[in-house]
Design an enzyme around this catalytic site. Structure first.
Site, PDB file in Angstrom:
ATOM      1  N   CYS A 255       0.836  -1.209   0.000  1.00 24.79           N
ATOM      2  CA  CYS A 255       0.000   0.000   0.000  1.00 24.79           C
ATOM      3  C   CYS A 255       0.874   1.264   0.000  1.00 24.79           C
ATOM      4  O   CYS A 255       1.560   1.515  -0.978  1.00 24.79           O
ATOM      5  CB  CYS A 255      -0.978  -0.045   1.168  1.00 24.79           C
ATOM      6  SG  CYS A 255      -2.314   1.152   0.965  1.00 24.79           S
ATOM      7  N   HIS A 340      -3.918  -5.117   0.191  1.00 21.53           N
ATOM      8  CA  HIS A 340      -3.522  -5.579   1.525  1.00 21.53           C
ATOM      9  C   HIS A 340      -3.596  -7.093   1.639  1.00 21.53           C
ATOM     10  O   HIS A 340      -4.669  -7.642   1.856  1.00 21.53           O
ATOM     11  CB  HIS A 340      -4.440  -4.954   2.579  1.00 21.53           C
ATOM     12  CG  HIS A 340      -4.261  -3.483   2.709  1.00 21.53           C
ATOM     13  ND1 HIS A 340      -3.531  -2.914   3.717  1.00 21.53           N
ATOM     14  CD2 HIS A 340      -4.689  -2.465   1.934  1.00 21.53           C
ATOM     15  CE1 HIS A 340      -3.526  -1.598   3.569  1.00 21.53           C
ATOM     16  NE2 HIS A 340      -4.227  -1.297   2.486  1.00 21.53           N
ATOM     17  N   GLU A 342      -2.699  -8.731   4.056  1.00 22.41           N
ATOM     18  CA  GLU A 342      -3.053  -9.053   5.443  1.00 22.41           C
ATOM     19  C   GLU A 342      -4.555  -8.897   5.687  1.00 22.41           C
ATOM     20  O   GLU A 342      -5.040  -9.248   6.763  1.00 22.41           O
ATOM     21  CB  GLU A 342      -2.261  -8.183   6.406  1.00 22.41           C
ATOM     22  CG  GLU A 342      -2.790  -6.767   6.638  1.00 22.41           C
ATOM     23  CD  GLU A 342      -2.465  -5.756   5.536  1.00 22.41           C
ATOM     24  OE1 GLU A 342      -2.057  -6.184   4.430  1.00 22.41           O
ATOM     25  OE2 GLU A 342      -2.625  -4.543   5.761  1.00 22.41           O
TER      26      GLU A 342
END
Ligand code: ADP
Ligand code: ADP
Ligand code: MG
Ligand code: MG
Lengths: 364, 1087
Positions: A255, A340, A342
């Site tokens: 990001c 992302h 995650e």
């Protein structure tokens, strides 16, 4: 008994006004008004540092259903400036929930508004682009508009310094893991630390303004440049350290970290009209032709022009608007992605990126 | 690559419980989707009421039985390159498997498209599936696949009770159930084994109180996987998803829980290698992260239809393209037009689905709801609040205007909440109103407190409304005007006027798949009480088509067919079509079936709100009547026609037949008067509002009489009555059914029933065809077999029918469609009823006559004339082929329901058989309907005394053909006396083995059973139920039996040929007629 409902108003910099009922803290707020389209994950959104400086509109209309639990926490505090929803659920139901959204926001002194026609507001932002806005229970639209005029624009503020850690630390659960990794905290979500740790990395987290020299002095096998809020072009200090780090170690940029890599390589960034925020953004991996649904939260993007000169190729592309979603470099061992992996909130479909990063470390 | 390819698509056959209109939607989308890619589509389905079997949907259409041998013939003839097995429900999937197993696919080089055979097997065979999941490390509940009762007993010794039984390869949970006590074990396991075509069941730990969730996922050949939607069942595990109240997206799951299940669903679709759509069902512990995978359906399903409508994502369309090798990101997104199909929809509203059960038709049936699906259809509602969506869904159910306030005095609330049933939602509301603690409701029902609190908020809001609370808040919570009126002692109309005065009206928001993130052009809207209205009035001429709501017995998919065709005809005529419907399973609720779709309940309130939105009062005044939006009420069954009155009262324009015509046809007194004026005879009878009057009428016309309340579709509460006692008994019941409406008492005429559908433009009448029923009048027209062209009518009958029909249509003032039923007795032709609307037979008749009846009726409704449309008038000449429509029942899903045929409709769907000979067509129709008898089988006869003589010939013919006959004692004596070899079986109570044993042990393969007049008898009921459970044909009309035996005498099925529908129809039309046919097809106005 519920307290008497308080009316609240949201005023946008273009003068439009949206009304609703206040909840959360009894406070005013100013910020960039953005919307997120995820249908779950409001708790994670609250503590995601990338929402610093923003008033977040949730497009899903029923918010607070499953309450707040002690576990789904993404940073040390709640980060956004204010929350706007269509309907607040005051009586949550979920086995892990230990407080309501309203209480949670009150405790964190964050104001919020419910009862807003969030779809109309979202359409407005989509058409006008992200706008600065102010909410208040006490002040009228005219006064708020005047305040907005005085307030600096979101894109001109460095929020990274606000959200980054003050001192380096080791992510506890990662201690003793195989690969030593340095992560530069521009506003990291804990889940990135969790997934790195699960992938076998011992992660040391460094403040955003650490110098490359200091970071490299800890002799990491690889570097992770974290996500974070705001305009990357403001972050000279970070661009500088990034330049040094990517030339020194295998690097994963996520990001904001990805945008910094681009800037460090000599490319440029620009502000998207209203950003990408949600859990349903399709990203095509150019090499395999596989599309993955990704979790996203960014208002700026890397300009495709200039990437080739910088030695970079676009590895991932957003299928909705064609924006750059990932980079590889001709020579440098780096993985750079706009979305992302995650998640949290969002789909866990891109954990392969973390595995690829570990492979890079093992190859080095 | 795919250009020029020929693909065979198998439809799902007749509508049955567990397999409804969703597959018409799926098949229709698939055909269109493939044709867009330049593929030639060959469609096979036995169900004529579907849109997919229209000539303009697929390139080649076969209306032939869905069996391996007929499909082989079609494959042999068409030589398709590929077969798409995953769009025709379980029927299509099973057939594809059988074709593969019989080597047919290999023999003709037909490639299975999309999901492979191996994958289908792995997903469908519960044992293979479980093994795969265990290998993957996905959790599955403790279970064992067994093929006998003993192994099941051993499993229970190990794992304890309760357990659940689930048969392999069945639909809708057929044969499944929960075993709670040792005593139930062996019978229930055996029932499950019998239901499974491969004689295998899974016995499994019962997950009491766990949440049930569904994920709709898709995968393409490039391994891209996406989730279209997740859905949370409000009813916890143990209630079949098809019988659960469902919300989308999930409401009580955190992101962690949602992502855990989503990831699991994607791992499973990858491991199976599915190319297309797939549905994964999960059980989730409400108090931990533990979950179990329950099942996958490797195909488009009812849930995927719901998911498509809930999100706007066209799953079937995309699945079809994936099957021919397209990647998700190569398929354009039909909603935004700019992005691709590779994304996950984001919803900014909440969707509630409620099943529609048939217990209004079968009040005596077993109303408990469990792992076996019983609903015939469903409704869906969309709103920005859960409470509002729920109340809108309740409004859509059409259960006699019953709101959530409804309760009955005798309800045992704790029991009704504890064991799920069709009334549980209402019972919960009643209990909360009575002050039952929420915790107790939760304990009893297992329903998540989140939903129960929403229910409680509604109960609290009721109090607030009664106390004069805010009208706006009430509307935001979804309270209908009628309920607000009930709570405040006002009429719905006065609540509406108050709303109008205060400016409280709904706005309409768009279903755009992306929560407004992108600009979308979908004209798909739902109402809500919020600020911004996105549905600006349609510009130019427009007409609202009122749809037909949920699929139920008596009002099935036929009316969706009609609604869609009407919308198409409107567009063609340059008039924007605006569809209103609440049924997610249908083609009509596809956003591209009309120019604009309102997914809304079909009631006065919502229709008037939509009309007000389309034509604000201001504009109405400005433009005058000339330009006002029109309302098309004649295609959505009784649902739509019932709305005509409200539409007219609000001064909107009705296209076609006006309320005066509707009233004249539906009001028995007025209709009778008209017939007298026209000198058209009717069975003698009269309307009665009191018991005494009814008895008098019966005495004057003579018993038997046929009685019923007026204004109902599907013959609800209609009965043949033989004496005063029965009549008195019935009247107390019937009056309770329909208090404000009178009862009709007619002489029961035992003759041949004849049905006509016609189009009238006000001066001329076109009768495409006449249908003659196989069963005599007294068996509801929807449950009868119908023959086209008629079999036994004389020229004189036909002339009289044409004359009566024509004069009736003109006399009523019909503009559009009229359906008439006659009974023919000797020379007499008597009118049973006239329906001033489309009927169940319109799709069938349109197909076999090639007259686009709905299209013509729509254009006529807009003011065109038959002559102007280039159509002939009068009765079209009969064709040289025969088409037989046959009903299909879902009795095996409905415990406690008697299977005998009467004036009360019971069938859920229909099939047709078409052939050059009548005998061939009848044989095909029986085959397609699953009425079958193995060579050298045995038949059980149990015949009422008054039918014995009439039955003799039929039974004697069976005997002559070499079938073994069994009979109950009286029938056996009768047959023996006539020299027919028969084995007597004991009646129930005469000791075992008795007649029921003969059925359950498989001694007989078919049953012929007629009833003693005067209500179902216990013995007969047991016999019929046993037949249903044993899945063998049970013919309760001697007429059906006679034709069945005739078809057995005919050439064997394997000698019958197959042909595309148009080959039958075109040949007879010849050139002259063909030109006229073309004029009909291509003569649409406005462009
Ligand atoms: N182990 C179980 N415990 C409790 N309920 C179950 C269990 N397995 C299935 N069910 C219930 O039975 C229903 C039907 O089972 P399913 O396997 O989905 O069969 P079908 O093929 O009929 O959809 C499910 O929707 C669920 O509610
Ligand atoms: N007078 C009658 N004599 C014999 N059979 C009748 C008579 N009236 C109705 N029926 C039978 O009852 C069935 C249902 O009656 P109908 O008036 O058509 O009601 P519905 O509105 O349910 O279609 C008919 O299809 C016919 O078989
Ligand atoms: Mg199921
Ligand atoms: Mg009828």
């Amino acid at each position: 008994m519920q307290p008497e409902p308080r009316r609240a108003v949201l005023v946008l910099e273009d003068g439009s006004v949206f009304e609703g009922t206040a909840f959360g803290a009894a406070a005013d707020a100013i910020g960039e008004v953005v919307f997120s389209t995820g249908m779950t994950g409001y708790q994670e959104i609250l503590s995601d540092p990338s929402f610093r400086g923003q008033i977040v509109v949730l497009t899903y209309p029923l918010v607070g259903n499953y309450g707040i639990n002690p576990e789904d926490v993404e940073s040390r505090e709640l980060q956004l400036n204010a929350l706007i929803v269509h309907e607040l659920c005051r009586e949550p139901s979920n086995w892990r929930s230990n407080r309501s959204l309203d209480k949670h926001l009150r405790a964190a002194e964050i104001p919020a508004v419910s009862g807003v026609d969030t779809r109309a507001l979202t359409k407005h932002i989509r058409q006008a682009g992200a706008l600065m806005g102010a909410i208040s229970c006490e002040r009228g639209p005219a006064e708020l508009l005047a305040r907005l005029k005085l307030n600096p624009n979101y894109s001109a503020i460095d929020f990274v310094k606000v959200v980054s850690c003050a001192e380096p630390y080791v992510w506890e659960e990662s201690r003793g893991k195989r690969h030593r990794v340095a992560l530069v905290d521009f506003g990291v979500k804990y889940n990135l630390l969790r997934v790195l740790s699960q992938a076998g990395c011992e992660v040391t987290v460094h403040p955003c303004d650490s110098s490359a020299k200091d970071i490299l002095a800890t002799q990491p096998e690889g570097v992770v440049l974290s996500p974070g809020p705001g305009n990357p072009a403001l972050l000279d200090y970070a661009i500088e350290s990034t330049r040094a780090l990517i030339h020194a170690k295998p690097t994963l940029g996520v990001c904001l970290g990805h945008q910094l890599i681009g800037l460090a390589l000599g490319a440029s960034t620009y502000k998207l009209k209203f950003g990408h925020r949600g859990a349903n953004h399709p990203v095509l991996e150019e090499a395999t032709g596989v599309v993955r649904v990704t979790s996203q939260n960014h208002g700026f993007a890397l300009d495709r022009a200039g990437l080739a000169e910088a030695g970079a190729t676009v590895s991932h592309r957003n299928l909705n608007d064609g924006t750059v979603e990932g980079l590889r470099h001709r020579e440098l061992p780096l993985l750079s992605i706009q979305f992302h992996p995650e998640a949290s909130p969002g789909p866990n479909d891109s954990l392969n990126i973390v595995r690829q990063f570990v492979e890079l470390l093992e190859a080095a | 690559m795919s250009d020029g390819m020929k693909v065979l698509i198998i439809g799902s056959g007749p509508i049955v419980i567990g397999q409804a209109a969703e597959f018409d939607y799926a098949g229709t989308q698939a055909c269109r989707s493939l044709r867009e890619e330049g593929i030639t589509t060959v469609l096979v389905n036995s169900n004529p009421a579907t849109i997919m079997t229209d000539p303009d949907v697929a390139d080649v259409v076969y209306l032939e039985p869905l069996t391996v041998s007929f499909l082989e013939k079609i494959i042999q003839r068409e030589r398709p390159d590929g077969l798409l097995p995953t769009l025709g429900g379980q029927t299509g999937l099973n057939l594809a498997l059988e074709l593969a197993e019989h080597g047919v696919l290999e023999r003709y080089g037909v490639k299975l498209l999309g999901t492979s055979l191996d994958t289908i097997r792995k997903a469908e065979d519960r044992e293979l599936f479980k093994r795969l999941l265990l290998e993957m490390g996905e959790p599955v509940p403790d279970s064992l696949s067994v093929e006998n009762v003993d192994d099941a007993a051993r499993f229970v010794e190990r794992c304890g009770l309760p357990i659940i039984i689930r048969p392999a390869f069945t639909l809708g949970g057929t044969g499944g159930g929960v075993v709670r006590t040792q005593a139930q074990l062996s019978t229930m396991v055996q029932a499950g084994l019998d239901a499974s075509p491969i004689h295998q069941v899974l016995v499994e730990k019962y997950l009491q109180g766990w949440k049930e969730l569904e994920y709709e996922v898709m995968r393409d050949a490039g391994d891209t996987c996406i989730t279209i939607c997740n859905m949370e069942n409000i009813d916890p595990m143990g209630v079949h998803t098809g019988d659960s109240i469902v919300v989308a997206p999930s409401q009580t799951l955190t992101d962690k829980e949602h992502q855990m299940l989503r990831s699991s669903a994607l791992r499973i679709i990858r491991a199976l290698g599915i190319e297309g759509g797939c549905n994964v069902q999960f059980a989730l512990d409400p108090a931990s992260f533990n979950y179990y995978v329950i099942e996958v359906n490797p195909r488009v399903s009812r849930s995927s239809a719901l998911a498509s409508k809930a999100t706007g994502y066209p799953i079937a369309r995309v699945a079809a393209k994936i099957a021919i090798g397209k990647r998700l990101h190569e398929i354009p997104n039909a909603v935004t037009k700019e992005t691709t199909a590779a994304f996950e929809p984001a919803l900014d509203y909440c969707v509630v689905k409620i099943p529609r059960w048939p217990f209004d038709k079968f009040p005596g049936g077993d109303r408990s709801i469990g792992t076996q699906m019983k609903a015939t259809g469903e409704v869906m509602a969309i709103d920005r609040r859960f409470e509002a969506a729920l109340q809108k869904a309740v409004r859509s159910l059409e259960i006699g205007g019953r709101s959530l306030l409804w309760r009955e005095p005798g309800w045992d609330l704790p029991k009704m909440i504890g064991q799920s049933n069709d009334l549980r939602l209402w019972a919960i509301f009643a209990a909360l109103r009575d002050g039952m603690a929420l915790e107790e409701v939760h304990q009893l029902s297992g329903i998540d407190p989140w939903f129960l609190r929403a229910f409680q908020r509604l109960v609290q809001a009721e109090e607030a409304i009664s106390a004069g609370g805010s009208l706006l808040e009430a509307k935001q919570l979804g309270f209908p005007d009628a309920v607000i009126g009930e709570l405040t002692g006002k009429s719905a109309e006065s609540v509406r006027s108050e709303r109008e005065r205060l400016g409280i009206r709904p706005v309409y928001k768009m279903v755009d798949t992306c929560a407004a993130e992108f600009e979308a052009r979908t004209p798909y809207f739902y109402s809500t009480y919020d600020h911004e209205n996105e549905a600006l009035p349609t510009t130019g001429p427009a007409a609202v088509v009122l749809g037909s709501g949920p699929i139920r017995i008596g009002q099935g998919i036929e009316f969706d067919y009609c609604s869609v065709h009407s919308a198409w005809a409107l567009s063609e005529a340059g008039c924007a079509s605006i569809m209103v419907n609440s049924n997610p399973e249908t083609v009509s609720t596809d956003f591209d079936s009309s120019q604009r779709l309102y997914f809304e309940p079909l009631d006065d309130e919502s229709v008037l709100d939509i009309l007000a939105n389309e034509e604000p009062a201001t504009r109405q005044a400005e433009l005058g009547a000339q330009h006002s939006v029109q309302v098309v009420c004649q295609f959505g069954g009784q649902t739509a026609i019932n709305l005509a009155e409200a539409v007219e009262r609000a001064h909107y324009r009705i296209a076609g037949s006006q309320t005066t015509a509707i009233d004249l046809a539906e009001d028995r007194e007025k209709f009778g008067q008209l017939l007298r004026e026209l000198s058209i005879p009717q069975p003698p009878g009269a309307t009665a509002t009191t018991v005494q009057r009814a008895l008098d009428v019966a005495a004057s016309v003579g018993y038997p009489v046929l009685v019923r309340p007026s204004y109902v579709l599907g013959g609800r509460a209609m009965e043949i009555i033989y004496n005063d006692t029965q009549l008195r008994q019935y009247l107390t019941l019937a009056i309770a059914v329909s208090p404000s409406r009178p009862v009709l008492v007619d002489q029961y005429v035992e003759g041949t029933e004849v049905e006509v559908d016609l189009i009238c433009d006000g001066t001329e009448v076109l009768i495409p065809g006449i249908m003659e029923h196989i069963e005599r009048a007294g068996v509801h027209s929807g449950d009868s077999m119908a023959a086209f062209p008629p079999l036994h009518l004389t020229a004189d009958h036909v002339a009289r029918i044409v004359d009566f029909s024509t004069r009736m249509a003109l006399g009523l003032g019909i503009r559009g469609l009229l359906n008439i039923q006659y009974v023919v007795r000797g020379e007499e032709v008597l009118v049973i009823e006239a329906n001033p609307r489309s009927s169940r037979t319109v799709p069938f008749l349109s197909k076999v006559t090639e007259v686009p009846m709905v299209r013509l009726a729509t254009l006529v409704s807009l003011g065109r004339t038959l002559a102007g449309l280039g159509c002939g008038t009068g009765l079209l000449p009969p064709p040289p082929f025969a088409a037989i429509k046959a009903p299909v029942f879902s009795m095996s899903k409905l415990l406690g329901v008697d299977a005998y045929l009467g004036p009360e409709m019971k069938s859920t769907g229909e099939v047709m058989g078409i052939d050059w000979t009548v005998q061939g067509a009848i044989a095909k129709a029986f085959k397609a309907a699953g009425v079958d008898l193995p060579e050298r089988g045995a038949v059980l006869a149990s015949i009422a005394d008054r039918d014995k003589d009439a039955a003799l010939d039929t039974l004697a013919r069976l005997d002559r053909m070499g079938y073994r006959l069994f009979a109950t004692s009286g029938t056996a004596r009768f047959l023996a006396a006539h020299g027919i070899a028969v084995e007597a079986v004991r009646r129930i109570g005469e000791g075992s083995p008795d007649v029921v044993d003969a059925i359950t042990t498989g001694q007989v393969q078919a049953i012929i059973n007629t009833m003693q007049g005067g209500g179902p008898m216990k013995d007969g009921f047991e016999i019929r139920r046993a037949a249903v459970e044993a899945r063998i044909p049970c013919l309760t009309s001697l007429d059906t039996a006679r034709e069945f035996v005739t078809s057995l005498e005919g050439p064997p099925l394997r000698d019958l040929g197959v042909a595309p529908l148009t080959e039958y129809t075109r040949r007879h039309l010849g050139t002259g007629h063909d030109r006229e046919g073309q004029a009909v097809m291509g003569g649409g106005g406005g462009h």
